[in-house]
Design a protein around this motif. Sequence first.
Motif, PDB file in Angstrom:
ATOM      1  N   ALA A 165       0.817  -1.232   0.000  1.00 42.33           N
ATOM      2  CA  ALA A 165       0.000   0.000   0.000  1.00 42.33           C
ATOM      3  C   ALA A 165       0.839   1.265   0.000  1.00 42.33           C
ATOM      4  CB  ALA A 165      -1.005   0.026   1.150  1.00 42.33           C
ATOM      5  N   ASN A 166       2.171   1.148  -0.137  1.00 44.28           N
ATOM      6  CA  ASN A 166       2.940   2.391  -0.056  1.00 44.28           C
ATOM      7  C   ASN A 166       2.894   3.243  -1.318  1.00 44.28           C
ATOM      8  OD1 ASN A 166       4.849   1.085  -1.684  1.00 44.28           O
ATOM      9  ND2 ASN A 166       6.395   0.908  -0.068  1.00 44.28           N
ATOM     10  N   THR A 167       2.443   2.705  -2.458  1.00 44.59           N
ATOM     11  CA  THR A 167       2.231   3.610  -3.589  1.00 44.59           C
ATOM     12  C   THR A 167       1.040   4.536  -3.324  1.00 44.59           C
ATOM     13  OG1 THR A 167       0.878   2.000  -4.809  1.00 44.59           O
ATOM     14  CG2 THR A 167       3.234   2.050  -5.312  1.00 44.59           C
ATOM     15  N   THR A 168       0.119   4.088  -2.466  1.00 42.41           N
ATOM     16  CA  THR A 168      -0.976   4.971  -2.073  1.00 42.41           C
ATOM     17  C   THR A 168      -0.447   6.116  -1.220  1.00 42.41           C
ATOM     18  OG1 THR A 168      -2.511   3.103  -2.116  1.00 42.41           O
ATOM     19  CG2 THR A 168      -3.239   5.083  -0.959  1.00 42.41           C
ATOM     20  N   SER A 169       0.440   5.802  -0.286  1.00 40.75           N
ATOM     21  CA  SER A 169       1.052   6.858   0.519  1.00 40.75           C
ATOM     22  C   SER A 169       1.906   7.788  -0.336  1.00 40.75           C
ATOM     23  CB  SER A 169       1.908   6.242   1.628  1.00 40.75           C
ATOM     24  OG  SER A 169       1.097   5.598   2.586  1.00 40.75           O
ATOM     25  N   ALA A 170       2.619   7.236  -1.302  1.00 46.86           N
ATOM     26  CA  ALA A 170       3.443   8.063  -2.184  1.00 46.86           C
ATOM     27  C   ALA A 170       2.575   9.027  -2.996  1.00 46.86           C
ATOM     28  CB  ALA A 170       4.258   7.170  -3.116  1.00 46.86           C
ATOM     29  N   ALA A 171       1.514   8.497  -3.577  1.00 43.87           N
ATOM     30  CA  ALA A 171       0.601   9.358  -4.331  1.00 43.87           C
ATOM     31  C   ALA A 171      -0.038  10.396  -3.414  1.00 43.87           C
ATOM     32  CB  ALA A 171      -0.462   8.502  -5.010  1.00 43.87           C
ATOM     33  N   MET A 172      -0.302   9.985  -2.173  1.00 43.38           N
ATOM     34  CA  MET A 172      -0.883  10.886  -1.188  1.00 43.38           C
ATOM     35  C   MET A 172       0.031  12.078  -0.935  1.00 43.38           C
ATOM     36  SD  MET A 172      -3.586  10.948   0.919  1.00 43.38           S
ATOM     37  CE  MET A 172      -3.688  12.689   0.508  1.00 43.38           C
ATOM     38  N   LEU A 173       1.316  11.826  -0.734  1.00 40.47           N
ATOM     39  CA  LEU A 173       2.268  12.904  -0.493  1.00 40.47           C
ATOM     40  C   LEU A 173       2.343  13.849  -1.689  1.00 40.47           C
ATOM     41  CD1 LEU A 173       5.242  11.050   1.254  1.00 40.47           C
ATOM     42  CD2 LEU A 173       3.461  12.430   2.315  1.00 40.47           C
ATOM     43  N   CYS A 174       2.352  13.287  -2.885  1.00 38.68           N
ATOM     44  CA  CYS A 174       2.424  14.123  -4.084  1.00 38.68           C
ATOM     45  C   CYS A 174       1.176  14.987  -4.227  1.00 38.68           C
ATOM     46  CB  CYS A 174       2.602  13.255  -5.322  1.00 38.68           C
ATOM     47  SG  CYS A 174       4.178  12.381  -5.400  1.00 38.68           S
ATOM     48  N   ALA A 175       0.004  14.395  -4.018  1.00 41.63           N
ATOM     49  CA  ALA A 175      -1.243  15.153  -4.126  1.00 41.63           C
ATOM     50  C   ALA A 175      -1.291  16.259  -3.086  1.00 41.63           C
ATOM     51  CB  ALA A 175      -2.440  14.214  -3.968  1.00 41.63           C
ATOM     52  N   ALA A 176      -0.792  15.980  -1.881  1.00 39.77           N
ATOM     53  CA  ALA A 176      -0.838  16.968  -0.807  1.00 39.77           C
ATOM     54  C   ALA A 176       0.154  18.101  -1.016  1.00 39.77           C
ATOM     55  CB  ALA A 176      -0.568  16.280   0.531  1.00 39.77           C
ATOM     56  N   LEU A 177       1.363  17.792  -1.507  1.00 40.67           N
ATOM     57  CA  LEU A 177       2.421  18.788  -1.583  1.00 40.67           C
ATOM     58  C   LEU A 177       2.550  19.456  -2.944  1.00 40.67           C
ATOM     59  CD1 LEU A 177       5.188  16.967   0.490  1.00 40.67           C
ATOM     60  CD2 LEU A 177       3.727  18.873   1.209  1.00 40.67           C
ATOM     61  N   ILE A 178       2.070  18.799  -3.983  1.00 42.21           N
ATOM     62  CA  ILE A 178       2.174  19.365  -5.329  1.00 42.21           C
ATOM     63  C   ILE A 178       0.811  19.783  -5.858  1.00 42.21           C
ATOM     64  CG2 ILE A 178       2.868  18.920  -7.720  1.00 42.21           C
ATOM     65  CD1 ILE A 178       4.966  16.975  -6.631  1.00 42.21           C
ATOM     66  N   GLY A 179      -0.208  18.988  -5.558  1.00 43.55           N
ATOM     67  CA  GLY A 179      -1.559  19.286  -6.026  1.00 43.55           C
ATOM     68  C   GLY A 179      -1.958  18.423  -7.206  1.00 43.55           C
ATOM     69  N   GLY A 180      -3.206  18.477  -7.543  1.00 44.49           N
ATOM     70  CA  GLY A 180      -3.722  17.721  -8.676  1.00 44.49           C
ATOM     71  C   GLY A 180      -4.622  16.577  -8.284  1.00 44.49           C
ATOM     72  N   GLY A 181      -4.669  16.264  -6.991  1.00 46.53           N
ATOM     73  CA  GLY A 181      -5.585  15.237  -6.524  1.00 46.53           C
ATOM     74  C   GLY A 181      -5.181  13.834  -6.911  1.00 46.53           C
ATOM     75  N   ALA A 182      -6.023  12.889  -6.530  1.00 53.89           N
ATOM     76  CA  ALA A 182      -5.733  11.470  -6.759  1.00 53.89           C
ATOM     77  C   ALA A 182      -5.663  11.122  -8.229  1.00 53.89           C
ATOM     78  CB  ALA A 182      -6.783  10.616  -6.059  1.00 53.89           C
ATOM     79  N   ALA A 183      -6.463  11.782  -9.045  1.00 51.18           N
ATOM     80  CA  ALA A 183      -6.491  11.447 -10.469  1.00 51.18           C
ATOM     81  C   ALA A 183      -5.135  11.662 -11.129  1.00 51.18           C
ATOM     82  CB  ALA A 183      -7.555  12.286 -11.171  1.00 51.18           C
ATOM     83  N   ARG A 184      -4.375  12.646 -10.630  1.00 57.65           N
ATOM     84  CA  ARG A 184      -3.056  12.932 -11.208  1.00 57.65           C
ATOM     85  C   ARG A 184      -2.008  11.928 -10.749  1.00 57.65           C
ATOM     86  NH1 ARG A 184       0.562  18.498 -10.354  1.00 57.65           N
ATOM     87  NH2 ARG A 184       2.301  17.874 -11.740  1.00 57.65           N
ATOM     88  N   TRP A 185      -2.081  11.452  -9.497  1.00 55.38           N
ATOM     89  CA  TRP A 185      -0.961  10.750  -8.899  1.00 55.38           C
ATOM     90  C   TRP A 185      -1.169   9.266  -8.659  1.00 55.38           C
ATOM     91  CZ3 TRP A 185       3.273  13.313  -9.378  1.00 55.38           C
ATOM     92  CH2 TRP A 185       3.244  14.713  -9.357  1.00 55.38           C
ATOM     93  N   ALA A 186      -2.395   8.804  -8.514  1.00 53.21           N
ATOM     94  CA  ALA A 186      -2.619   7.408  -8.138  1.00 53.21           C
ATOM     95  C   ALA A 186      -2.568   6.494  -9.356  1.00 53.21           C
ATOM     96  CB  ALA A 186      -3.966   7.263  -7.435  1.00 53.21           C
ATOM     97  N   GLY A 187      -1.662   5.525  -9.319  1.00 53.62           N
ATOM     98  CA  GLY A 187      -1.566   4.531 -10.379  1.00 53.62           C
ATOM     99  C   GLY A 187      -1.938   3.152  -9.859  1.00 53.62           C
ATOM    100  N   ARG A 188      -1.626   2.137 -10.624  1.00 58.30           N
ATOM    101  CA  ARG A 188      -2.078   0.781 -10.286  1.00 58.30           C
ATOM    102  C   ARG A 188      -1.149   0.054  -9.323  1.00 58.30           C
ATOM    103  NH1 ARG A 188      -6.520  -0.626 -13.157  1.00 58.30           N
ATOM    104  NH2 ARG A 188      -6.985   0.697 -14.962  1.00 58.30           N
ATOM    105  N   GLY A 189       0.010   0.662  -8.982  1.00 53.62           N
ATOM    106  CA  GLY A 189       0.869   0.074  -7.956  1.00 53.62           C
ATOM    107  C   GLY A 189       1.236  -1.365  -8.258  1.00 53.62           C
ATOM    108  N   THR A 190       0.843  -2.276  -7.374  1.00 55.50           N
ATOM    109  CA  THR A 190       1.159  -3.696  -7.538  1.00 55.50           C
ATOM    110  C   THR A 190       0.285  -4.373  -8.590  1.00 55.50           C
ATOM    111  OG1 THR A 190      -0.312  -4.117  -5.671  1.00 55.50           O
ATOM    112  CG2 THR A 190       2.041  -4.022  -5.203  1.00 55.50           C
ATOM    113  N   GLY A 191      -0.604  -3.622  -9.220  1.00 57.80           N
ATOM    114  CA  GLY A 191      -1.437  -4.184 -10.274  1.00 57.80           C
ATOM    115  C   GLY A 191      -2.906  -4.274  -9.922  1.00 57.80           C
ATOM    116  N   VAL A 192      -3.425  -3.266  -9.198  1.00 65.56           N
ATOM    117  CA  VAL A 192      -4.843  -3.304  -8.843  1.00 65.56           C
ATOM    118  C   VAL A 192      -5.707  -3.178 -10.090  1.00 65.56           C
ATOM    119  CG1 VAL A 192      -4.557  -2.434  -6.504  1.00 65.56           C
ATOM    120  CG2 VAL A 192      -4.844  -0.810  -8.371  1.00 65.56           C
ATOM    121  N   ASP A 193      -6.901  -3.769 -10.019  1.00 63.37           N
ATOM    122  CA  ASP A 193      -7.863  -3.653 -11.121  1.00 63.37           C
ATOM    123  C   ASP A 193      -8.561  -2.299 -11.047  1.00 63.37           C
ATOM    124  OD1 ASP A 193      -9.646  -3.893  -8.989  1.00 63.37           O
ATOM    125  OD2 ASP A 193     -10.218  -5.960  -9.485  1.00 63.37           O
ATOM    126  N   ASP A 194      -9.529  -2.080 -11.917  1.00 62.17           N
ATOM    127  CA  ASP A 194     -10.204  -0.785 -11.967  1.00 62.17           C
ATOM    128  C   ASP A 194     -10.893  -0.457 -10.646  1.00 62.17           C
ATOM    129  OD1 ASP A 194      -9.371  -0.469 -14.547  1.00 62.17           O
ATOM    130  OD2 ASP A 194     -11.296  -0.986 -15.472  1.00 62.17           O
TER     131      ASP A 194
END
Length: 338
Positions: A165-194
């Motif tokens: 779950a640390n790609t969620t935390s990584a995306a979280m830090l980017c969204a919080a400090l850079i901006g753009g929300g989850a849509a900009r930063w959250a990817g599939r990480g270990t290979g989650v489905d839709d």
Amino acid sequence: MQFDSLDDIRAFCRDVPKGDVRFAEAAVRRQQNLTKPPGSLGRLEELAIWLAQWQGRESPRLDRVTITVFAGNHGVAARGVSAYPPEVTAQMVANFAAGGAAINQIARLAGADLRVVPIELDRPTRDFTMATAMDADDFLNAVEIGYRAVPEDCDLLAVGEMGIANTTSAAMLCAALIGGGAARWAGRGTGVDDEGLARKRAAIDAALDYHRGILLDPLAVAAALGGRELAGIAGAVLAARRHGIPVLLDGFVATSAVLPLAHLDAGALDHCRAGHVSAESGHRDLLRELGLAPLLDLDMRLGEASGAGLAILLMRAALACHAGMATFAEAGVCGADD
């Protein structure tokens, strides 16, 4: 060095040691006299000069290279944001110890000492959608662990991580400090489905709303929205700066871990290079935001310092050319102005 408060880290980042430009200038002069057209080795030349500056040596070396992998668990994993269960973190740490992971093979090939630092795997951080992931003391403890994990006599440090779950935390830090929300930063990480990706983005957006009052404070964000292994990486990067050790960052998670430091001081990451750009959504954008050009682009997204580990081989090639090539005078070859 001991960080007793977040202000101690802020003060450190305002007064970080600088690389010694005298040694960089000496390395430039050597590059100009080697048997090749000027600049013909491209970024290999820049890497040798960078090593000289941060090691403080006219002749840099890579005798003692360390790869450090920090591991931690995340409360937000309970929201179904990863394709794997949290137990995998400890299982992979055991795999590292047994020599069965990719990073074991890469470290051996790169001639690097592999160190794995699990941080309280039996105590995940809190779910940051409804609480702070870590309080200040917990965060500072993880930073301190990372700081003390770095050997002072190291010539080059590569940092990476393991944590479900640390790609969620990584995306979280980017969204919080850079901006753009989850849509900009959250990817599939270990290979989650839709559906998993939708849960991941929902968790990030919910946390942004819950923690909106702290988003202007990089260290408060790192504690409330990050993870112990990310804090460990930040601590290791601070230690490397104190001891004059150049650093190779691994992928999206490792790079996000030092994003708060860059927000404290624009030059805080000058001793770092991006080992590679991962295939994880957001990493390329994050590197662009930090002004870090990746050394490798191999569509990797494994983590565990694998990309940074491979970049060590590139560093060895850069140093071999810098130290081993003959100058025009030594080889009896006419230079461009002869």
